[in-house]
Write a protein that holds these residues in place. Structure first.
Motif, PDB file in Angstrom:
ATOM      1  N   PRO A 133      10.548   2.187  -0.418  1.00  0.00           N
ATOM      2  CA  PRO A 133      11.075   1.095   0.399  1.00  0.00           C
ATOM      3  C   PRO A 133      10.514   1.028   1.824  1.00  0.00           C
ATOM      4  O   PRO A 133      10.257  -0.065   2.334  1.00  0.00           O
ATOM      5  CB  PRO A 133      12.583   1.358   0.411  1.00  0.00           C
ATOM      6  N   GLU A 134      10.276   2.154   2.450  1.00  0.00           N
ATOM      7  CA  GLU A 134       9.749   2.129   3.823  1.00  0.00           C
ATOM      8  C   GLU A 134       8.289   1.663   3.876  1.00  0.00           C
ATOM      9  O   GLU A 134       7.769   1.382   4.949  1.00  0.00           O
ATOM     10  CB  GLU A 134       9.917   3.485   4.515  1.00  0.00           C
ATOM     11  N   GLU A 135       7.638   1.572   2.712  1.00  0.00           N
ATOM     12  CA  GLU A 135       6.247   1.119   2.640  1.00  0.00           C
ATOM     13  C   GLU A 135       6.118  -0.358   2.247  1.00  0.00           C
ATOM     14  O   GLU A 135       5.029  -0.918   2.304  1.00  0.00           O
ATOM     15  CB  GLU A 135       5.471   1.976   1.626  1.00  0.00           C
ATOM     16  N   TRP A 136       7.219  -0.970   1.821  1.00  0.00           N
ATOM     17  CA  TRP A 136       7.177  -2.354   1.369  1.00  0.00           C
ATOM     18  C   TRP A 136       6.734  -3.286   2.480  1.00  0.00           C
ATOM     19  O   TRP A 136       7.253  -3.237   3.593  1.00  0.00           O
ATOM     20  CB  TRP A 136       8.534  -2.824   0.878  1.00  0.00           C
ATOM     21  N   ILE A 137       5.776  -4.172   2.173  1.00  0.00           N
ATOM     22  CA  ILE A 137       5.386  -5.239   3.092  1.00  0.00           C
ATOM     23  C   ILE A 137       6.430  -6.350   3.023  1.00  0.00           C
ATOM     24  O   ILE A 137       6.787  -6.948   4.023  1.00  0.00           O
ATOM     25  CB  ILE A 137       3.984  -5.780   2.745  1.00  0.00           C
ATOM     26  N   LYS A 138       6.925  -6.607   1.811  1.00  0.00           N
ATOM     27  CA  LYS A 138       7.979  -7.590   1.555  1.00  0.00           C
ATOM     28  C   LYS A 138       9.049  -6.906   0.714  1.00  0.00           C
ATOM     29  O   LYS A 138       8.733  -6.040  -0.093  1.00  0.00           O
ATOM     30  CB  LYS A 138       7.444  -8.783   0.758  1.00  0.00           C
ATOM     31  N   ALA A 139      10.299  -7.315   0.865  1.00  0.00           N
ATOM     32  CA  ALA A 139      11.383  -6.745   0.051  1.00  0.00           C
ATOM     33  C   ALA A 139      11.488  -7.437  -1.302  1.00  0.00           C
ATOM     34  O   ALA A 139      12.107  -6.906  -2.219  1.00  0.00           O
ATOM     35  CB  ALA A 139      12.708  -6.855   0.791  1.00  0.00           C
ATOM     36  N   CYS A 140      10.890  -8.612  -1.411  1.00  0.00           N
ATOM     37  CA  CYS A 140      11.041  -9.367  -2.650  1.00  0.00           C
ATOM     38  C   CYS A 140      10.322  -8.676  -3.803  1.00  0.00           C
ATOM     39  O   CYS A 140       9.331  -7.987  -3.576  1.00  0.00           O
ATOM     40  CB  CYS A 140      10.552 -10.797  -2.469  1.00  0.00           C
ATOM     41  N   PRO A 141      10.870  -8.800  -4.944  1.00  0.00           N
ATOM     42  CA  PRO A 141      11.830  -9.796  -5.400  1.00  0.00           C
ATOM     43  C   PRO A 141      13.300  -9.366  -5.315  1.00  0.00           C
ATOM     44  O   PRO A 141      14.156  -9.998  -5.906  1.00  0.00           O
ATOM     45  CB  PRO A 141      11.430 -10.029  -6.849  1.00  0.00           C
ATOM     46  N   CYS A 142      13.603  -8.313  -4.608  1.00  0.00           N
ATOM     47  CA  CYS A 142      14.990  -7.875  -4.375  1.00  0.00           C
ATOM     48  C   CYS A 142      15.695  -7.367  -5.631  1.00  0.00           C
ATOM     49  O   CYS A 142      16.916  -7.373  -5.717  1.00  0.00           O
ATOM     50  CB  CYS A 142      15.808  -8.972  -3.693  1.00  0.00           C
ATOM     51  N   PHE A 143      14.918  -6.980  -6.612  1.00  0.00           N
ATOM     52  CA  PHE A 143      15.439  -6.282  -7.790  1.00  0.00           C
ATOM     53  C   PHE A 143      14.308  -5.418  -8.332  1.00  0.00           C
ATOM     54  O   PHE A 143      13.152  -5.604  -7.978  1.00  0.00           O
ATOM     55  CB  PHE A 143      15.982  -7.250  -8.857  1.00  0.00           C
ATOM     56  N   GLU A 144      14.653  -4.456  -9.161  1.00  0.00           N
ATOM     57  CA  GLU A 144      13.670  -3.509  -9.694  1.00  0.00           C
ATOM     58  C   GLU A 144      12.955  -4.099 -10.906  1.00  0.00           C
ATOM     59  O   GLU A 144      13.473  -4.060 -12.030  1.00  0.00           O
ATOM     60  CB  GLU A 144      14.346  -2.190 -10.071  1.00  0.00           C
ATOM     61  N   VAL A 145      11.788  -4.639 -10.691  1.00  0.00           N
ATOM     62  CA  VAL A 145      11.011  -5.241 -11.771  1.00  0.00           C
ATOM     63  C   VAL A 145      10.688  -4.209 -12.836  1.00  0.00           C
ATOM     64  O   VAL A 145      10.763  -4.492 -14.029  1.00  0.00           O
ATOM     65  CB  VAL A 145       9.720  -5.896 -11.212  1.00  0.00           C
ATOM     66  N   LYS A 146      10.342  -2.986 -12.429  1.00  0.00           N
ATOM     67  CA  LYS A 146       9.992  -1.938 -13.393  1.00  0.00           C
ATOM     68  C   LYS A 146      11.126  -1.685 -14.380  1.00  0.00           C
ATOM     69  O   LYS A 146      10.886  -1.434 -15.556  1.00  0.00           O
ATOM     70  CB  LYS A 146       9.649  -0.641 -12.657  1.00  0.00           C
ATOM     71  N   LYS A 147      12.361  -1.730 -13.916  1.00  0.00           N
ATOM     72  CA  LYS A 147      13.514  -1.485 -14.811  1.00  0.00           C
ATOM     73  C   LYS A 147      13.661  -2.593 -15.838  1.00  0.00           C
ATOM     74  O   LYS A 147      14.117  -2.357 -16.947  1.00  0.00           O
ATOM     75  CB  LYS A 147      14.792  -1.349 -13.997  1.00  0.00           C
TER      76      LYS A 147
ATOM     77  N   PRO B 133       0.823  -1.219   0.000  1.00  0.00           N
ATOM     78  CA  PRO B 133       0.000   0.000   0.000  1.00  0.00           C
ATOM     79  C   PRO B 133       0.856   1.268   0.000  1.00  0.00           C
ATOM     80  O   PRO B 133       1.935   1.292   0.592  1.00  0.00           O
ATOM     81  CB  PRO B 133      -0.816  -0.115   1.286  1.00  0.00           C
ATOM     82  N   ASP B 134       0.361   2.286  -0.676  1.00  0.00           N
ATOM     83  CA  ASP B 134       1.022   3.595  -0.700  1.00  0.00           C
ATOM     84  C   ASP B 134       0.592   4.329   0.575  1.00  0.00           C
ATOM     85  O   ASP B 134      -0.394   5.056   0.575  1.00  0.00           O
ATOM     86  CB  ASP B 134       0.599   4.348  -1.961  1.00  0.00           C
ATOM     87  N   LEU B 135       1.320   4.111   1.642  1.00  0.00           N
ATOM     88  CA  LEU B 135       0.909   4.601   2.960  1.00  0.00           C
ATOM     89  C   LEU B 135       0.866   6.125   3.068  1.00  0.00           C
ATOM     90  O   LEU B 135       0.023   6.675   3.773  1.00  0.00           O
ATOM     91  CB  LEU B 135       1.818   4.020   4.044  1.00  0.00           C
ATOM     92  N   ASN B 136       1.766   6.813   2.376  1.00  0.00           N
ATOM     93  CA  ASN B 136       1.772   8.280   2.482  1.00  0.00           C
ATOM     94  C   ASN B 136       0.992   8.954   1.350  1.00  0.00           C
ATOM     95  O   ASN B 136       0.915  10.178   1.297  1.00  0.00           O
ATOM     96  CB  ASN B 136       3.204   8.819   2.563  1.00  0.00           C
ATOM     97  N   GLY B 137       0.420   8.156   0.439  1.00  0.00           N
ATOM     98  CA  GLY B 137      -0.449   8.694  -0.604  1.00  0.00           C
ATOM     99  C   GLY B 137       0.225   9.536  -1.663  1.00  0.00           C
ATOM    100  O   GLY B 137      -0.435  10.315  -2.344  1.00  0.00           O
ATOM    101  N   ASN B 138       1.534   9.372  -1.852  1.00  0.00           N
ATOM    102  CA  ASN B 138       2.230  10.197  -2.841  1.00  0.00           C
ATOM    103  C   ASN B 138       2.272   9.561  -4.235  1.00  0.00           C
ATOM    104  O   ASN B 138       2.913  10.080  -5.136  1.00  0.00           O
ATOM    105  CB  ASN B 138       3.645  10.538  -2.369  1.00  0.00           C
ATOM    106  N   GLY B 139       1.601   8.405  -4.405  1.00  0.00           N
ATOM    107  CA  GLY B 139       1.546   7.754  -5.704  1.00  0.00           C
ATOM    108  C   GLY B 139       2.730   6.869  -6.020  1.00  0.00           C
ATOM    109  O   GLY B 139       2.838   6.353  -7.128  1.00  0.00           O
ATOM    110  N   GLU B 140       3.636   6.696  -5.072  1.00  0.00           N
ATOM    111  CA  GLU B 140       4.823   5.872  -5.277  1.00  0.00           C
ATOM    112  C   GLU B 140       4.987   4.922  -4.087  1.00  0.00           C
ATOM    113  O   GLU B 140       4.832   5.336  -2.938  1.00  0.00           O
ATOM    114  CB  GLU B 140       6.058   6.773  -5.393  1.00  0.00           C
ATOM    115  N   ILE B 141       5.281   3.658  -4.378  1.00  0.00           N
ATOM    116  CA  ILE B 141       5.547   2.683  -3.317  1.00  0.00           C
ATOM    117  C   ILE B 141       7.038   2.762  -3.010  1.00  0.00           C
ATOM    118  O   ILE B 141       7.874   2.369  -3.819  1.00  0.00           O
ATOM    119  CB  ILE B 141       5.157   1.250  -3.748  1.00  0.00           C
TER     120      ILE B 141
END
Length: 104
Positions: free
Chosen positions: A87-101, A77-85
């Motif tokens: 690292p401090e909002e991650w429930i899980k760190a996986c998959p430990c690489f940037e999928v978007k890239k 969830p985007d806890l601070n509502g800024n439209g970006e997830i």
């Protein structure tokens, strides 16, 4: 597997159990690894894993066109509502690489 072998652990037709709130309409892909020698999240994929993951995802995109490719952490969830997830909002760190890239 680390050697690039792809194993099916759940039939694709069955609802997954990989991302709470998203299992009904998603397909989960896992790779062996994701932690460094100290147990911290890290991209530990081998060359073979990267290759196999690309083949698998390209195959799935052909079978399910228009799908979004993302990591577990991108579904947090985007806890601070800024439209970006972030690292401090991650429930899980996986998959430990940037999928978007790699996929967007």
């Amino acid at each position: 597997r680390k050697n690039g072998d792809i194993k099916t652990t759940r039939e694709i037709e069955r609802i997954g159990a990989h991302a709470k709130g998203h299992n009904q309409n998603s397909i989960g892909i896992c790779y062996e690894g994701g932690l460094d020698c100290h147990g911290h999240p890290a991209d530990t994929r081998t060359e073979w894993q990267v290759h196999s993951m690309h083949v698998l995802i390209l195959t799935l995109l052909r079978d399910y066109p228009g799908c979004r490719v993302c990591g577990h952490r991108d579904l947090s969830p985007d806890l601070n509502g800024n439209g970006e997830i972030e690292p401090e909002e991650w429930i899980k760190a996986c998959p430990c690489f940037e999928v978007k890239k790699e996929w967007n």
